[in-house]
Write a protein that holds these residues in place. Structure first.
Motif, PDB file in Angstrom:
ATOM      1  N   LEU A 153       0.817  -1.219   0.000  1.00  0.00           N
ATOM      2  CA  LEU A 153       0.000   0.000   0.000  1.00  0.00           C
ATOM      3  C   LEU A 153       0.847   1.262   0.000  1.00  0.00           C
ATOM      4  CD1 LEU A 153      -2.777  -1.032   2.551  1.00  0.00           C
ATOM      5  CD2 LEU A 153      -2.913  -1.035   0.056  1.00  0.00           C
ATOM      6  N   SER A 154       2.146   1.129   0.255  1.00  0.00           N
ATOM      7  CA  SER A 154       3.016   2.308   0.278  1.00  0.00           C
ATOM      8  C   SER A 154       4.231   2.170  -0.631  1.00  0.00           C
ATOM      9  CB  SER A 154       3.509   2.573   1.709  1.00  0.00           C
ATOM     10  OG  SER A 154       4.257   1.472   2.195  1.00  0.00           O
ATOM     11  N   ARG A 155       4.259   1.107  -1.468  1.00  0.00           N
ATOM     12  CA  ARG A 155       5.421   0.892  -2.324  1.00  0.00           C
ATOM     13  C   ARG A 155       5.002   0.290  -3.656  1.00  0.00           C
ATOM     14  NH1 ARG A 155       7.886  -3.359  -0.030  1.00  0.00           N
ATOM     15  NH2 ARG A 155       8.755  -2.126   1.677  1.00  0.00           N
ATOM     16  N   ARG A 156       5.693   0.695  -4.735  1.00  0.00           N
ATOM     17  CA  ARG A 156       5.500   0.102  -6.057  1.00  0.00           C
ATOM     18  C   ARG A 156       6.857  -0.111  -6.712  1.00  0.00           C
ATOM     19  NH1 ARG A 156       1.263  -1.103  -4.739  1.00  0.00           N
ATOM     20  NH2 ARG A 156      -0.781  -0.798  -5.692  1.00  0.00           N
ATOM     21  N   VAL A 157       7.055  -1.319  -7.244  1.00  0.00           N
ATOM     22  CA  VAL A 157       8.289  -1.632  -7.961  1.00  0.00           C
ATOM     23  C   VAL A 157       8.241  -0.980  -9.338  1.00  0.00           C
ATOM     24  CG1 VAL A 157       9.690  -3.471  -8.948  1.00  0.00           C
ATOM     25  CG2 VAL A 157       8.608  -3.789  -6.718  1.00  0.00           C
ATOM     26  N   LEU A 158       9.325  -0.306  -9.703  1.00  0.00           N
ATOM     27  CA  LEU A 158       9.404   0.347 -11.012  1.00  0.00           C
ATOM     28  C   LEU A 158      10.260  -0.441 -11.991  1.00  0.00           C
ATOM     29  CD1 LEU A 158       9.918   4.070  -9.910  1.00  0.00           C
ATOM     30  CD2 LEU A 158       7.780   2.837 -10.286  1.00  0.00           C
ATOM     31  N   SER A 159      11.323  -1.042 -11.494  1.00  0.00           N
ATOM     32  CA  SER A 159      12.225  -1.743 -12.404  1.00  0.00           C
ATOM     33  C   SER A 159      13.036  -2.762 -11.623  1.00  0.00           C
ATOM     34  CB  SER A 159      13.161  -0.740 -13.094  1.00  0.00           C
ATOM     35  OG  SER A 159      14.011  -1.391 -14.003  1.00  0.00           O
ATOM     36  N   HIS A 160      13.441  -3.824 -12.317  1.00  0.00           N
ATOM     37  CA  HIS A 160      14.276  -4.862 -11.706  1.00  0.00           C
ATOM     38  C   HIS A 160      15.178  -5.436 -12.774  1.00  0.00           C
ATOM     39  CE1 HIS A 160      15.000  -9.255 -10.991  1.00  0.00           C
ATOM     40  NE2 HIS A 160      15.566  -8.728  -9.916  1.00  0.00           N
ATOM     41  N   THR A 161      16.428  -5.691 -12.408  1.00  0.00           N
ATOM     42  CA  THR A 161      17.365  -6.322 -13.324  1.00  0.00           C
ATOM     43  C   THR A 161      18.408  -7.069 -12.511  1.00  0.00           C
ATOM     44  OG1 THR A 161      18.922  -5.938 -15.149  1.00  0.00           O
ATOM     45  CG2 THR A 161      18.876  -4.295 -13.397  1.00  0.00           C
ATOM     46  N   ASN A 162      19.004  -8.076 -13.121  1.00  0.00           N
ATOM     47  CA  ASN A 162      20.102  -8.762 -12.450  1.00  0.00           C
ATOM     48  C   ASN A 162      21.420  -8.087 -12.803  1.00  0.00           C
ATOM     49  OD1 ASN A 162      20.861  -9.765 -15.042  1.00  0.00           O
ATOM     50  ND2 ASN A 162      19.425 -11.460 -14.795  1.00  0.00           N
ATOM     51  N   ASP A 163      22.502  -8.618 -12.270  1.00  0.00           N
ATOM     52  CA  ASP A 163      23.784  -7.932 -12.423  1.00  0.00           C
ATOM     53  C   ASP A 163      24.353  -7.992 -13.826  1.00  0.00           C
ATOM     54  OD1 ASP A 163      24.258 -10.599 -12.423  1.00  0.00           O
ATOM     55  OD2 ASP A 163      25.770 -10.611 -10.837  1.00  0.00           O
ATOM     56  N   SER A 164      23.759  -8.785 -14.698  1.00  0.00           N
ATOM     57  CA  SER A 164      24.317  -8.955 -16.038  1.00  0.00           C
ATOM     58  C   SER A 164      23.534  -8.231 -17.121  1.00  0.00           C
ATOM     59  CB  SER A 164      24.388 -10.444 -16.393  1.00  0.00           C
ATOM     60  OG  SER A 164      23.084 -11.021 -16.392  1.00  0.00           O
ATOM     61  N   SER A 165      22.482  -7.522 -16.774  1.00  0.00           N
ATOM     62  CA  SER A 165      21.665  -6.859 -17.796  1.00  0.00           C
ATOM     63  C   SER A 165      21.393  -5.414 -17.397  1.00  0.00           C
ATOM     64  CB  SER A 165      20.336  -7.608 -17.988  1.00  0.00           C
ATOM     65  OG  SER A 165      19.623  -7.665 -16.767  1.00  0.00           O
ATOM     66  N   PRO A 166      21.251  -4.538 -18.383  1.00  0.00           N
ATOM     67  CA  PRO A 166      20.978  -3.130 -18.074  1.00  0.00           C
ATOM     68  C   PRO A 166      19.532  -2.928 -17.654  1.00  0.00           C
ATOM     69  CG  PRO A 166      20.993  -3.473 -20.447  1.00  0.00           C
ATOM     70  CD  PRO A 166      21.397  -4.777 -19.827  1.00  0.00           C
ATOM     71  N   LEU A 167      19.271  -1.784 -17.053  1.00  0.00           N
ATOM     72  CA  LEU A 167      17.907  -1.457 -16.666  1.00  0.00           C
ATOM     73  C   LEU A 167      17.055  -1.214 -17.899  1.00  0.00           C
ATOM     74  CD1 LEU A 167      18.548   0.981 -13.688  1.00  0.00           C
ATOM     75  CD2 LEU A 167      17.496  -1.273 -13.547  1.00  0.00           C
ATOM     76  N   PRO A 168      15.837  -1.734 -17.929  1.00  0.00           N
ATOM     77  CA  PRO A 168      14.951  -1.487 -19.075  1.00  0.00           C
ATOM     78  C   PRO A 168      14.537  -0.032 -19.145  1.00  0.00           C
ATOM     79  CG  PRO A 168      13.771  -2.621 -17.319  1.00  0.00           C
ATOM     80  CD  PRO A 168      15.202  -2.588 -16.912  1.00  0.00           C
ATOM     81  N   LYS A 169      14.164   0.408 -20.336  1.00  0.00           N
ATOM     82  CA  LYS A 169      13.788   1.797 -20.558  1.00  0.00           C
ATOM     83  C   LYS A 169      12.334   2.072 -20.222  1.00  0.00           C
ATOM     84  CE  LYS A 169      17.796   3.108 -22.112  1.00  0.00           C
ATOM     85  NZ  LYS A 169      18.628   4.054 -21.318  1.00  0.00           N
ATOM     86  N   GLU A 170      11.525   1.032 -20.042  1.00  0.00           N
ATOM     87  CA  GLU A 170      10.111   1.202 -19.743  1.00  0.00           C
ATOM     88  C   GLU A 170       9.789   0.591 -18.387  1.00  0.00           C
ATOM     89  OE1 GLU A 170       8.092   2.909 -21.559  1.00  0.00           O
ATOM     90  OE2 GLU A 170       9.205   3.116 -23.424  1.00  0.00           O
ATOM     91  N   PHE A 171       8.682   1.026 -17.811  1.00  0.00           N
ATOM     92  CA  PHE A 171       8.204   0.438 -16.567  1.00  0.00           C
ATOM     93  C   PHE A 171       7.613  -0.950 -16.819  1.00  0.00           C
ATOM     94  CE2 PHE A 171       7.499   5.075 -15.462  1.00  0.00           C
ATOM     95  CZ  PHE A 171       8.590   5.149 -14.613  1.00  0.00           C
ATOM     96  N   HIS A 172       7.483  -1.719 -15.757  1.00  0.00           N
ATOM     97  CA  HIS A 172       6.810  -3.025 -15.747  1.00  0.00           C
ATOM     98  C   HIS A 172       7.521  -4.074 -16.596  1.00  0.00           C
ATOM     99  CE1 HIS A 172       3.675  -0.657 -13.941  1.00  0.00           C
ATOM    100  NE2 HIS A 172       3.429  -0.005 -15.058  1.00  0.00           N
ATOM    101  N   GLN A 173       8.795  -3.842 -16.936  1.00  0.00           N
ATOM    102  CA  GLN A 173       9.540  -4.848 -17.700  1.00  0.00           C
ATOM    103  C   GLN A 173      10.279  -5.783 -16.744  1.00  0.00           C
ATOM    104  OE1 GLN A 173       9.166  -4.855 -21.164  1.00  0.00           O
ATOM    105  NE2 GLN A 173       7.666  -3.292 -20.588  1.00  0.00           N
TER     106      GLN A 173
END
Length: 688
Positions: A191-211
């Motif tokens: 209720l107080s947090r939303r995940v925006l992005s997730h990646t492992n150590d071998s890949s770059p952050l995605p450019k869009e949300f919910h990926q």
């Protein structure tokens, strides 16, 4: 915080049927960036400039370029002002921008006006008077980006909504992290947090949300970015409210020992204060001693000198403590003793002499301390007080122009230690606010404890000077984070590639995204940087015909690539933070989302990502789950309740509604909790 007002909002209409025409006045760095962003939206752009731009990089993007004064009606008419949806006025002169806005409104009463201006009071008045008018100051827009970047990699953004503080955090999962090897990504949404992005150590952050994969587990080495509500801000009324005690509360505090604990805390604080300020300790000890002697002497004289009363004893003791022995007993006369001494016991006269000598000593110390304090105050008055330079974990701010002073104000709000460097003198109002060094930049870098600093922010008005200073700072302290202000986007991109240790921010590019979004009617509340791109906090008021109307928040979030963080229904019920995906929008609702430029363009055009997943319901494990399952299917997928019930009575079956992956996974999890077996199935939409 950027301007926010419902009067500034224009509904988002489906614009696929026609091309919108926009007019940009002023083709400096900001104006050219506005043209580029508007073209990404698919708009037709005309432009006006006072003279032929020397470094025009967007000529191929312009439908028409006019050289002339944008304040003149004839020039505006040549630019087809009557057909324009919005006029963006971003010349370097605020007076020209305001005058041109008046001329444009007279020629086209419906045109939207987006103006570059720092006159906040005037801007508010014009917004109320003219309507469909909004103004921004690029320095204020970009300052927050520099301030957030200076805080560190873990803090990507701060902003306020509805008296709540929101924070965007980038978190690297460590071996000892509580989140590692324990939580699925979707379980972090609360209720107080939303995940925006997730990646492992071998890949770059995605450019869009919910990926990110909702069922994935966090592991050490992963990086997750999320937004959270950190605290509720106190209103002025709450701050002004004084806590009131009744007798029962007071008695409870005494019984429970709270009063004694508070007393001990206060005494400990006073003890630390006395230890820190030695002169204050001496003054208090001397003062207490003098008061004690005053009281003690009064009692002695009153009890042992029969010709005195309490008042006379009080004043006589005071005179003796101030060194007035001779005033009371007169001069020394061996033949005829003074009258007071004639009737006074010898020991009492000796006590009087001791009292005088003691008083002279202690009162003299008090005089000395008072004189020292007065002289110190005098020197501080004539020589303006400068706070001391921090020793470590501080921020070095170089360039105290309008942007720099705004960055300094924001960092002070964040309670960050900082020191400023300027090569020119500043206004007297700013001198006492932060530790400041006015000197040659190269020499000043050696005076600010650069090796122990957290960040260096370089925001002078010259790109080359900013780069030079940043390189000098990095050479002296390679571990210090460097943030550079650059005006030109191409130059910014080259610097960022050549010097990857530096965070390079193009102020014109950031501001242009805000101006362009405002040109389409969006109400921009705030912004922050997210992995080299700008994220806008955008407010929508839903109206009939909007591309958002009657959609589930799941469809808005996953279809347009935005993150809803606040929802308020038509009836102005209490706002919901981090609203549920099941919420369906209706005309009159209010919605605040996080969005990038691409997301705003998709909303403007009504272009949604395709739905590629379906849910196959296999069987129910309890009879009552049929009814509950049908309701859950209807609420989460948005399908008709009759369709959901028909499916639940004809199992196994495939839900005849295409969903987004996270939406479908949520439905599967909810059905499983209701003892309904279901699974996800990939869906390929027919192209016929």
């Amino acid at each position: 915080m950027l301007p926010s007002s419902e009067s500034n909002y224009q509904p988002v209409k489906d614009s696929q049927t026609k091309l919108d025409r926009f007019l940009v006045c002023g083709l400096g760095s900001l104006g050219q960036h506005c043209v580029a962003v508007l073209k990404e939206y698919g708009a037709v752009v005309n432009a006006i400039d006072q003279e032929q731009p020397k470094n025009l990089q967007v000529s191929s993007l312009l439908e028409q370029l006019l050289i002339g004064d944008c304040r003149q009606s004839s020039v505006l008419e040549q630019a087809n002002i009557s057909q324009c949806r919005t006029v963006i006025l971003v010349t370097g002169n605020e007076r020209v921008n305001i005058e041109a806005a008046f001329a444009a409104r007279l020629l086209n009463p419906q045109v939207r006006l987006v103006v570059r201006s720092d006159k906040q009071n005037l801007n508010e008045l014009l917004s109320q008077t003219l309507g469909n008018f909004i103004a921004f100051e690029p320095n204020q827009i970009s300052a927050s980006g520099f301030a957030i970047a200076a805080l560190g990699d873990d803090n990507l953004g701060y902003f306020q909504l509805e008296e709540r503080q929101f924070r965007v955090v980038k978190r690297h999962i460590q071996m000892s992290d509580d989140w590692g090897n324990k939580w699925h990504i979707h379980e972090l949404n609360t209720l107080s947090r939303r995940v925006l992005s997730h990646t492992n150590d071998s890949s770059p952050l995605p450019k869009e949300f919910h990926q990110w994969e909702p069922e994935a587990t966090l592991h050490p080495g992963d990086t997750i970015i999320y937004i959270e509500v950190t605290e509720q801000l106190k209103t002025l009324k709450q701050l002004a409210t004084v806590r009131k005690y009744n007798w029962r509360q007071l008695w409870q505090e005494i019984v429970l020992g709270r009063a004694w604990k508070n007393f001990k805390h206060k005494m400990a604080y006073l003890s630390r204060t006395f230890y820190r300020y030695q002169s204050l300790r001496v003054a208090i000890i001397c003062g207490i001693t003098v008061l004690f002697l005053w009281f003690f002497g009064t009692i002695i004289y009153f009890l042992n000198y029969p010709e005195s009363n309490i008042i006379e004893a009080f004043y006589a003791t005071a005179v003796l403590l101030l060194g007035g022995y001779g005033d009371i007993f007169g001069g020394v006369n061996f033949k005829t003793p003074p009258e007071p001494a004639a009737n006074m016991p010898g020991w009492l006269r000796l006590f009087s002499l001791a009292l005088t000598l003691t008083g002279i000593g202690f009162v003299g110390v008090l005089y000395a301390l008072l004189t020292d304090t007065l002289l110190s105050s005098k020197f501080q008055f004539f020589n303006s007080y400068q706070p001391s330079i921090p020793q470590k974990d501080h921020i070095v701010l170089i360039g105290l122009n309008r942007v720099g002073q705004r960055v300094a104000a924001l960092l002070q709000e964040f309670k960050q230690p900082l020191v400023g460097i300027s090569s020119t003198t500043l206004n007297a109002d700013f001198l006492n606010k932060i530790p400041l060094i006015i000197d040659n930049i190269a020499d000043a870098l050696g005076k600010v404890n650069l090796a122990n600093s957290k960040s260096v922010v370089v925001v002078t008005d010259d790109d080359m000077e900013n780069l030079e200073i940043a390189l000098m700072a990095y050479a002296q302290s390679p571990k210090t984070r460097v943030i550079i202000r650059i005006y030109d986007q191409c130059f910014r991109d080259n610097v960022a590639r050549l010097f990857p240790y530096a965070q390079v921010i193009c102020t014109s590019a950031i501001s242009a995204e805000v101006f362009a979004a405002a040109a389409f009617g969006e109400n921009i509340l705030s912004l922050f940087n997210f992995d080299t791109q700008t994220i806008l906090v955008v407010e929508y008021m839903i109206e009939a015909g909007d591309t958002l109307n009657e959609l589930l928040l799941a469809e808005v979030a996953y279809g347009y690539g935005v993150v809803p963080i606040l929802y308020q229904s038509l009836k102005r019920s209490p706002v919901k933070l981090m609203p549920s995906d099941r919420t369906q929008l209706a005309s009159g609702d209010r919605l605040v989302v996080l969005a990038n430029s691409n997301s705003l363009q998709r909303i403007e055009r009504g272009e949604m990502f395709p739905r590629n997943w379906q849910v196959e319901v296999e069987k129910v494990l309890a009879q009552d789950a049929i009814f509950d399952g049908a309701n859950e299917i209807s609420i989460i997928s948005g399908c008709n309740i009759g369709t959901a019930r028909e499916l639940m009575h004809n199992l196994p079956g495939l839900l005849p509604v295409a969903l987004y992956k996270q939406q479908a996974l949520l439905l599967v999890r909810r059905l499983n909790k209701l003892r309904v077996t279901a699974r996800l199935k990939s869906f390929v939409q027919d192209q016929d």
